[in-house]
Design a protein around this motif. Sequence first.
Motif, short mmCIF file in Angstrom:
data_model
loop_
_atom_site.label_atom_id
_atom_site.label_comp_id
_atom_site.label_asym_id
_atom_site.label_seq_id
_atom_site.Cartn_x
_atom_site.Cartn_y
_atom_site.Cartn_z
N SER A 114 -2.30 -4.14 -9.50
CA SER A 114 -2.45 -5.37 -8.71
C SER A 114 -1.21 -5.63 -7.85
O SER A 114 -1.33 -6.24 -6.78
CB SER A 114 -2.72 -6.57 -9.63
OG SER A 114 -1.55 -6.95 -10.35
N TRP A 115 -0.04 -5.18 -8.30
CA TRP A 115 1.16 -5.33 -7.46
C TRP A 115 0.95 -4.61 -6.13
O TRP A 115 1.27 -5.15 -5.07
CB TRP A 115 2.38 -4.73 -8.17
CG TRP A 115 2.82 -5.43 -9.41
CD1 TRP A 115 2.57 -6.73 -9.75
CD2 TRP A 115 3.57 -4.87 -10.49
NE1 TRP A 115 3.12 -7.01 -10.97
CE2 TRP A 115 3.74 -5.89 -11.44
CE3 TRP A 115 4.12 -3.61 -10.74
CZ2 TRP A 115 4.45 -5.68 -12.64
CZ3 TRP A 115 4.81 -3.40 -11.91
CH2 TRP A 115 4.97 -4.42 -12.85
N ASP A 118 -2.15 -6.18 -4.05
CA ASP A 118 -1.79 -7.47 -3.45
C ASP A 118 -0.82 -7.27 -2.28
O ASP A 118 -0.93 -7.93 -1.24
CB ASP A 118 -1.15 -8.38 -4.49
CG ASP A 118 -2.15 -8.86 -5.54
OD1 ASP A 118 -3.37 -8.68 -5.32
OD2 ASP A 118 -1.72 -9.39 -6.58
N GLU A 187 8.12 -3.79 -2.19
CA GLU A 187 7.73 -4.95 -3.00
C GLU A 187 7.20 -4.51 -4.36
O GLU A 187 7.50 -5.12 -5.39
CB GLU A 187 6.66 -5.75 -2.25
CG GLU A 187 6.22 -7.02 -2.94
CD GLU A 187 5.20 -7.81 -2.16
OE1 GLU A 187 4.41 -8.56 -2.78
OE2 GLU A 187 5.18 -7.68 -0.92
N VAL A 188 6.43 -3.44 -4.37
CA VAL A 188 5.94 -2.89 -5.64
C VAL A 188 7.10 -2.38 -6.49
O VAL A 188 7.15 -2.63 -7.70
CB VAL A 188 4.93 -1.76 -5.38
CG1 VAL A 188 4.49 -1.11 -6.69
CG2 VAL A 188 3.72 -2.30 -4.63
N SER A 191 8.81 -5.28 -8.11
CA SER A 191 8.06 -5.81 -9.24
C SER A 191 8.20 -4.91 -10.46
O SER A 191 8.39 -5.39 -11.59
CB SER A 191 6.59 -5.96 -8.88
OG SER A 191 6.41 -6.88 -7.82
#
Length: 206
Positions: A114-115, A118, A187-188, A191
């Motif tokens: 989902s990371w 999204d 961004e992934v 996370s």
Amino acid sequence: MSSPGAPTEPADFRAAVSSLHAARIRPEIEVGPIRPPQRLAPYSYAVGAEVRSGDDADDVPVDSAGSSFGRLILLYDPAGQDAWNGTMRLVAYVQAEVEAALAMDPLLPEVAWSWLADALGVPAGETSGTSPASGVMVKALGGTVTSTTSVRYGDIAGPPRAHQLELRASWTADGLDLAGHLEAFCEVLSSAAGLPPAGVTDLGSA
């Protein structure tokens, strides 16, 4: 194969590579060019990324030994490939050390996927989408998430047990501006590394 930016390369490929340099990367992540694979497409380019501490050197090693790192590869085939549904394919790999409690969570693969979905603007259960924040357009998204545990024996440095999260994915970029794709990839990585949201100070590390 010619080096990225050479005059003999197609203009679309050179424009795509150039657009990567416009990506806005948070300061905790070091990004730099690495050697791309040579046989997956007529033209390729790759960057390596690593979450670094303030004491680390500025250079990004080709084979990172850091706890959270990855690479993003751009493949370009002017003739296109049926499986890609386009001419430009991005291949991503992320590896991060995670805490034992997180590694044992049966929902970790879904959360990690989902990371990426999204960040790219792909709705759950879909393979294509557009990010409302960055305008990134993605087609044919697919990949795997793997959680592993390594146990050390004998004269090997490091903790007795280590837990890793690996994400492998690829998708087709719709357009020549790839800055948003690199930003989504980072961004992934953020996370996976457990970094706080951009612009938020982690008081626990102060």
